[in-house]
Design an enzyme around this catalytic site. Structure first.
Site, PDB file in Angstrom:
ATOM      1  N   ASP A   6       5.956  -4.806   4.172  1.00 52.22           N
ATOM      2  CA  ASP A   6       4.551  -5.711   4.378  1.00 52.22           C
ATOM      3  C   ASP A   6       4.371  -5.881   4.190  1.00 52.22           C
ATOM      4  O   ASP A   6       3.758  -6.618   2.469  1.00 52.22           O
ATOM      5  CB  ASP A   6       4.596  -4.461   4.906  1.00 52.22           C
ATOM      6  CG  ASP A   6       2.504  -4.038   6.177  1.00 52.22           C
ATOM      7  OD1 ASP A   6       2.602  -5.642   6.679  1.00 52.22           O
ATOM      8  OD2 ASP A   6       2.094  -3.743   5.929  1.00 52.22           O
ATOM      9  N   ASP A   8       0.159  -6.160   3.905  1.00 55.01           N
ATOM     10  CA  ASP A   8      -1.215  -6.244   3.610  1.00 55.01           C
ATOM     11  C   ASP A   8      -0.773  -4.652   3.424  1.00 55.01           C
ATOM     12  O   ASP A   8      -0.657  -3.637   4.382  1.00 55.01           O
ATOM     13  CB  ASP A   8      -2.079  -6.271   5.178  1.00 55.01           C
ATOM     14  CG  ASP A   8      -2.213  -7.178   5.272  1.00 55.01           C
ATOM     15  OD1 ASP A   8      -3.004  -8.410   4.417  1.00 55.01           O
ATOM     16  OD2 ASP A   8      -1.811  -7.734   6.535  1.00 55.01           O
TER      17      ASP A   8
END
Length: 216
Positions: A6, A8
């Site tokens: 991922d 963020d």
């Protein structure tokens, strides 16, 4: 084994900045939210899903340029304030596995995040929830990333900071490492990731290499 990161809250410490901007703009529109409200309800979700949820909850339509307003304010803040997660570059460089990014954010936001933190050259490819029908917690983005990278889902290991991301990866038939080193993660965040299904949770990127080796 393919590593899927991922963005963020895993690669860049963007969630506190994003939650602040979202809350300020929504409050200015007469929909009072705090950064904590945003973090609790929307971290890990796509802009599309956030807008749909807010409109459903409040029975109103957000302005047509809402996403543009958010991105304009956020991108300006990213240029000056965004920082990588501590130790992430060193941790990734220590791993010999192929790797990519699979993020709920739009491609422009991902590209900016990786550019200003000097992480862009560490990944073979970058995938966005805008490329699939359903965002996290649906498995679509993870399955799309695996397909594009030519890897079976069972040979993928995902590093995620949100319950929605953990759920999506598990639904895709992948293994997951939960990460709680982002600035938005409170003391109960590790338990939330475990409840979502993460069997292993780490708080420091310094622990990533050994944790990945344990999955190999």
């Amino acid at each position: 084994m393919l590593l899927i990161f991922d963005c963020d809250g895993v690669l860049v410490d963007s969630e506190p900045l994003a939650c602040q901007v979202d809350a300020e703009i929504l409050t200015a529109l007469g929909l009072p939210y705090t950064p904590q409200d945003i973090a609790r309800q929307f971290v890990g979700k796509s802009m599309r899903d956030m807008i749909a949820r807010i409109e459903a909850d409040h029975g109103c339509a957000l302005p047509a340029d809402f996403a543009e307003r958010i991105n304009g304010a956020l991108f300006t803040k990213f240029e000056t304030d965004l920082k990588p997660i501590a130790g992430v570059s060193e941790a990734i460089r220590s791993l010999p596995h192929p790797r990519c990014v699979a993020s709920s954010s739009a491609p422009e936001r991902i590209a900016l995040s990786l550019r200003v933190t000097d992480l862009a050259n560490l990944f073979e490819n970058v995938f966005s929830a805008t490329q699939v029908a359903r965002g996290k917690p649906a498995p679509d983005l993870f399955l799309f990333a695996a397909e594009q990278m030519g890897t079976s889902p069972r040979n993928c290991l995902v590093i995620e900071d949100s319950p929605a991301g953990v759920q999506g990866a598990l639904s895709a038939g992948m293994r997951v490492i939960g990460f709680t080193g982002g600035g938005h993660c409170g003391p109960d965040h590790a338990e939330k990731l475990r409840q979502a299904g993460a069997s292993v949770v780490i708080a420091r990127m310094a622990d990533l290499s050994a944790t990945v080796r344990a999955f190999a």
